[in-house]
Scaffold this motif. Structure first.
Motif, mmCIF file in Angstrom:
data_model
loop_
_atom_site.group_PDB
_atom_site.id
_atom_site.type_symbol
_atom_site.label_atom_id
_atom_site.label_comp_id
_atom_site.label_asym_id
_atom_site.label_seq_id
_atom_site.Cartn_x
_atom_site.Cartn_y
_atom_site.Cartn_z
ATOM 1 N N LEU A 24 -5.956 41.588 -53.048
ATOM 2 C CA LEU A 24 -4.530 41.481 -52.826
ATOM 3 C C LEU A 24 -4.047 40.076 -52.114
ATOM 4 O O LEU A 24 -3.100 39.694 -52.119
ATOM 5 N N ILE A 72 1.912 35.004 -55.078
ATOM 6 C CA ILE A 72 3.160 35.408 -55.607
ATOM 7 C C ILE A 72 4.074 34.689 -54.662
ATOM 8 O O ILE A 72 5.326 34.374 -55.062
ATOM 9 N N ARG A 73 3.868 34.720 -53.413
ATOM 10 C CA ARG A 73 4.594 34.039 -52.456
ATOM 11 C C ARG A 73 5.120 32.658 -52.712
ATOM 12 O O ARG A 73 6.038 32.170 -52.384
ATOM 13 N N ILE A 115 6.178 42.761 -51.129
ATOM 14 C CA ILE A 115 4.642 42.052 -51.137
ATOM 15 C C ILE A 115 4.162 42.210 -49.675
ATOM 16 O O ILE A 115 3.269 42.321 -49.458
ATOM 17 N N ASN A 116 5.208 41.733 -48.850
ATOM 18 C CA ASN A 116 4.516 41.740 -47.438
ATOM 19 C C ASN A 116 4.099 43.211 -46.834
ATOM 20 O O ASN A 116 2.978 43.362 -46.410
ATOM 21 N N SER A 142 -1.308 37.741 -53.319
ATOM 22 C CA SER A 142 -0.061 37.638 -52.370
ATOM 23 C C SER A 142 0.334 36.277 -52.405
ATOM 24 O O SER A 142 1.330 35.709 -52.182
ATOM 25 N N VAL A 192 3.099 45.642 -48.807
ATOM 26 C CA VAL A 192 1.956 46.090 -49.437
ATOM 27 C C VAL A 192 0.626 45.538 -48.941
ATOM 28 O O VAL A 192 -0.400 46.145 -48.765
ATOM 29 N N LEU A 193 0.868 44.107 -48.673
ATOM 30 C CA LEU A 193 -0.313 43.562 -47.884
ATOM 31 C C LEU A 193 -0.560 44.089 -46.445
ATOM 32 O O LEU A 193 -1.673 44.165 -46.097
ATOM 33 N N THR A 217 11.634 50.582 -51.214
ATOM 34 C CA THR A 217 10.168 50.554 -51.802
ATOM 35 C C THR A 217 9.442 51.824 -51.738
ATOM 36 O O THR A 217 8.362 51.970 -52.230
ATOM 37 N N LEU A 266 11.674 41.447 -52.968
ATOM 38 C CA LEU A 266 10.255 41.281 -53.535
ATOM 39 C C LEU A 266 9.412 40.626 -52.302
ATOM 40 O O LEU A 266 8.187 41.199 -52.335
ATOM 41 N N LEU A 267 10.058 39.921 -51.759
ATOM 42 C CA LEU A 267 9.058 39.419 -50.597
ATOM 43 C C LEU A 267 8.863 40.360 -49.594
ATOM 44 O O LEU A 267 7.584 40.611 -49.019
#
Ligand code: ADP
Length: 258
Positions: free
Chosen positions: A2, A9-10, A51-52, A6, A54-55, A182, A47-48
């Protein structure tokens, strides 16, 4: 896996958000171009956030998330949070209210995590309320040893059957799943609150509204201790008379260097 994903993706997302922000400052944009840019920015930011979140969840679940405690002014934090939502609440015809009871001038805690929890809860309250008000209440409890935070709304409320499930990752209550979001906000907020030594709970009456609340052991501090500075306004340029700096920028991808 992950953490690596991440980063992958970032990095391109940085280019998308960064250039959209730069373009947005162009005074010669047509109205339709401005609208398109706003959509790119909103999509990119969503999207950011995803991702943040999920991380962050993965980090907490791996036991790797730690608290960053420092002194801060709780009232300044509340005002800052209110400022983020003032316009959005007004646009939806809602009254955003801050209530405080006996707040100490300084407390010690993880300001960033607390802010993120409050932002999640207020964002939800505004999203799921069509008329009336959203109230953020902060009060000193336990003879000043703790603070209780509540976010109350006059929205549609939550059905009893959904009460426990809304804290599960990716769960969105029946009828709300079409809304943007989300489904991670409450899962993350609860974990953050637990990490800070409290627990996030909710009471709700369908059709009348909801109240999300938690108590944290944020002890009052001597106000002479320096507190961390509030968030910075956007940078508009350098002050006159600065020395000339040489800046070295290294990246193997031309887009990122740009
Ligand atoms: P998201 O808001 O991104 O859908 P959350 O985890 O923050 O995800 O919330 C999960 C679900 O809980 C929401 O989709 C909604 O169904 C419900 N919910 C959260 N806050 C409220 C609220 N203040 N009023 C009504 N329903 C809410």
């Amino acid at each position: 896996f992950l953490a690596k994903m991440s980063h992958e993706i970032r990095t391109p997302l940085n280019a998308i958000l960064g250039f959209a922000q730069v373009l947005k400052r162009d005074p010669d944009l047509r109205a339709d171009q401005r609208d398109s840019l706003a959509i790119i920015l909103r999509g990119g930011e969503h999207l950011l956030t995803l991702i943040n979140n999920v991380l962050d969840l993965a980090k907490i679940e791996a036991g790797r998330e730690t608290l960053q405690t420092a002194p801060f002014d709780p009232l300044a934090l509340l005002m800052e949070t209110e400022a983020i939502f003032q316009q959005g609440a007004r646009d939806r015809g809602l009254n955003l209210v801050i209530q405080t009871v006996g707040l100490p001038p300084q407390v010690k805690g993880d300001q960033m995590k607390l802010r993120q929890v409050l932002i999640n809860l207020i964002g939800n309250a505004i999203k799921f309320t069509d008329s009336g008000s959203v109230t953020l209440r902060a009060e000193a409890v336990d003879a000043g040893a703790g603070m209780r935070f509540s976010v109350l709304d006059t929205g549609g409320g939550i059905a009893p059957a959904e009460m426990a499930r809304i804290f599960e990752p990716f769960h969105q209550a029946e009828g709300n799943s079409g809304q943007e979001g989300t489904g991670l906000g409450l899962a993350l907020s609860r974990r953050y609150v637990r990490l800070m030594g409290g627990d996030l709970a909710v009471t709700s009456e369908p059709g009348r509204g909801s109240c999300f609340f938690f108590t944290l052991p944020l002890g009052a501090l001597d106000p002479s201790e320096p507190s961390s500075s509030p968030s910075e306004p956007p940078i508009i340029g350098l002050a006159p008379g600065q020395p000339v700096c040489r800046v070295l920028l290294v990246d193997d991808l031309p887009d990122n260097r740009e």
